[in-house]
Design a protein around this motif. Structure first.
Motif, mmCIF file in Angstrom:
data_model
loop_
_atom_site.group_PDB
_atom_site.id
_atom_site.type_symbol
_atom_site.label_atom_id
_atom_site.label_comp_id
_atom_site.label_asym_id
_atom_site.label_seq_id
_atom_site.Cartn_x
_atom_site.Cartn_y
_atom_site.Cartn_z
ATOM 1 N N UNK A 1 0.828 -1.214 0.000
ATOM 2 C CA UNK A 1 0.000 0.000 0.000
ATOM 3 C C UNK A 1 0.868 1.272 0.000
ATOM 4 N N UNK A 2 2.163 1.125 0.266
ATOM 5 C CA UNK A 2 3.048 2.302 0.313
ATOM 6 C C UNK A 2 3.853 2.478 -0.971
ATOM 7 N N UNK A 3 3.673 1.551 -1.911
ATOM 8 C CA UNK A 3 4.560 1.509 -3.085
ATOM 9 C C UNK A 3 4.582 2.821 -3.877
ATOM 10 N N UNK A 4 3.397 3.419 -4.133
ATOM 11 C CA UNK A 4 3.371 4.650 -4.944
ATOM 12 C C UNK A 4 4.107 5.784 -4.236
ATOM 13 N N UNK A 5 3.902 5.901 -2.931
ATOM 14 C CA UNK A 5 4.576 6.983 -2.197
ATOM 15 C C UNK A 5 6.088 6.776 -2.225
ATOM 16 N N UNK A 6 6.529 5.520 -2.099
ATOM 17 C CA UNK A 6 7.982 5.244 -2.171
ATOM 18 C C UNK A 6 8.515 5.687 -3.526
ATOM 19 N N UNK A 7 7.740 5.413 -4.594
ATOM 20 C CA UNK A 7 8.182 5.811 -5.949
ATOM 21 C C UNK A 7 8.243 7.326 -6.088
ATOM 22 N N UNK A 8 7.297 8.021 -5.415
ATOM 23 C CA UNK A 8 7.223 9.483 -5.575
ATOM 24 C C UNK A 8 8.200 10.257 -4.699
ATOM 25 N N UNK A 9 8.771 9.588 -3.694
ATOM 26 C CA UNK A 9 9.749 10.283 -2.844
ATOM 27 C C UNK A 9 10.934 10.730 -3.700
ATOM 28 N N UNK A 10 11.452 11.916 -3.398
ATOM 29 C CA UNK A 10 12.491 12.518 -4.248
ATOM 30 C C UNK A 10 13.747 11.640 -4.320
ATOM 31 N N UNK A 11 14.201 11.148 -3.157
ATOM 32 C CA UNK A 11 15.401 10.297 -3.132
ATOM 33 C C UNK A 11 14.953 8.849 -2.954
ATOM 34 N N UNK A 12 15.858 7.904 -3.267
ATOM 35 C CA UNK A 12 15.557 6.489 -3.008
ATOM 36 C C UNK A 12 15.329 6.281 -1.520
ATOM 37 N N UNK A 13 14.174 5.748 -1.149
ATOM 38 C CA UNK A 13 13.912 5.458 0.264
ATOM 39 C C UNK A 13 14.253 3.988 0.511
ATOM 40 N N UNK A 14 15.105 3.724 1.498
ATOM 41 C CA UNK A 14 15.448 2.329 1.813
ATOM 42 C C UNK A 14 14.405 1.775 2.775
ATOM 43 N N UNK A 15 13.902 0.574 2.453
ATOM 44 C CA UNK A 15 12.908 -0.082 3.310
ATOM 45 C C UNK A 15 13.590 -1.186 4.098
ATOM 46 N N UNK A 16 13.378 -1.168 5.411
ATOM 47 C CA UNK A 16 13.954 -2.204 6.285
ATOM 48 C C UNK A 16 12.793 -3.014 6.833
ATOM 49 N N UNK A 17 12.780 -4.307 6.585
ATOM 50 C CA UNK A 17 11.729 -5.145 7.157
ATOM 51 C C UNK A 17 12.272 -5.887 8.361
#
Ligand SMILES: NC(=O)c1ccc[n+]([C@@H]2O[C@H](COP(=O)([O-])OP(=O)(O)OC[C@H]3O[C@@H](n4cnc5c(N)ncnc54)[C@H](OP(=O)(O)O)[C@@H]3O)[C@@H](O)[C@H]2O)c1
Length: 280
Positions: free
Chosen positions: A80-96
């Protein structure tokens, strides 16, 4: 300073926030998302961070997102967060932080190229003595890996392993604080059985465990040698050790860790099949 979003301010999420703030990370650069607004308010009152109930607002323009929700919820919330991650200006690193959820299944629910790191933490992170074990996904660069190591390093020790070892890691460090707590609980009751007041039994059991931990970390001797050093021939300690061995302590540890690793593997398999069902 690195902008951080913590999705799920439960036990692990709070341990991470608490450790980061105590380690000098600015609270204004830490966001948290919870389903229940009252939980968010508690965290704001304690750590002066910013709370959200909407995960997408929480991750807008942050550098790093820590997923600290239950394994069964991790993939659907990440998707559900995928589009926002794509729209963030810099690469956002996701930690699971989710036990059992594989890098492959995490990478499948976001756009190709999203940097993802799988981490197995443990709760001593709350007092900045955590053990975090990381496996980076294929889109994580050296610089991003160092950034995550630095953040997790403010809340304890950090190790990197190949993902194929992650189920064993869950058994060795993710879940193991509970084994040690159980052992100390048993020691306290045993002390009471020997006539000690509960408070004294607790102080002695905890202090001995912590002291033995430091000794193992600081000594260059193997634990087996340290144990032999306190087991004099015909003495008191060897009597206790014999009882523990006869009661099957080693077998219990083998079986418990095998069950734990198996369960981690099952959680990953359940999650992967749920995603396939949704896609059908
Ligand atoms: N606990 C451990 O010792 C340990 C050790 C290693 C790894 N882990 C991993 O760490 C992760 C978190 O475990 P935990 O023990 O911290 O769980 P927890 O205490 O139950 O916390 C989960 C948090 O997720 C929040 N949440 C659930 N759905 C959400 C949503 N849709 N949006 C925003 N927040 C949501 C919950 O908020 P509400 O309360 O508002 O619903 C809760 O604060 C798990 O994946 C687990 O495998 C835990």
């Amino acid at each position: 300073m690195t902008k951080i979003a913590v999705i799920g301010g439960g036990k692990i999420g709070e341990a991470l926030i608490s450790g980061l703030v105590a380690g000098g990370h600015s609270p204004k650069d830490i966001h948290v998302a919870n389903r229940r607004p009252e939980r968010g308010k508690e965290l704001v009152e304690t750590y002066a961070i910013t709370d959200y109930t909407d995960v997408n607002q929480c991750i807008e323009d942050v550098d790093v997102v820590f997923m600290c929700v239950k394994p069964k919820d991790t993939l659907s919330i990440l998707a559900s967060m995928s589009d926002t991650l794509d729209n963030n200006a810099e690469d956002t690193t996701v930690i699971s932080m989710a036990a059992g959820v594989t890098l492959k299944s995490l990478e499948e629910v976001v756009s190709a190229g999203t940097p993802i790191v799988r981490v197995m933490p443990n709760t001593p992170m709350l007092v900045r003595r955590g053990t975090s074990v990381m496996s980076p996904g294929r889109f994580v660069g050296e610089e991003q890996l160092e950034q995550i190591k630095g953040l997790l390093g403010t809340v304890g020790d950090v190790f990197v392993v190949d993902e194929s070892h992650m189920d064993a890691v869950v058994a060795m460090s993710g879940s193991s604080p509970a084994y040690f707590f159980l052992f100390v609980e048993a020691m306290i009751d045993a002390g009471i059985n020997l006539g000690l007041p509960r408070a004294v039994a607790k102080e002695l059991a905890v202090s001995s465990l912590v002291g033995s931990g430091h000794l193992m970390q600081e000594s260059c001797e193997e634990p087996a040698v340290l144990r032999a050093n306190v087991s004099s021939p015909g003495g008191t300690t060897i009597r206790a050790i014999r009882e523990l061995e006869q009661s099957g302590l080693r077998g219990m540890v083998y079986r418990a860790t095998e069950k734990c690793a198996q369960r981690s593997n099952e959680l990953g398999a359940v999650k992967a099949s749920a995603v396939e069902d949704e896609a059908e």
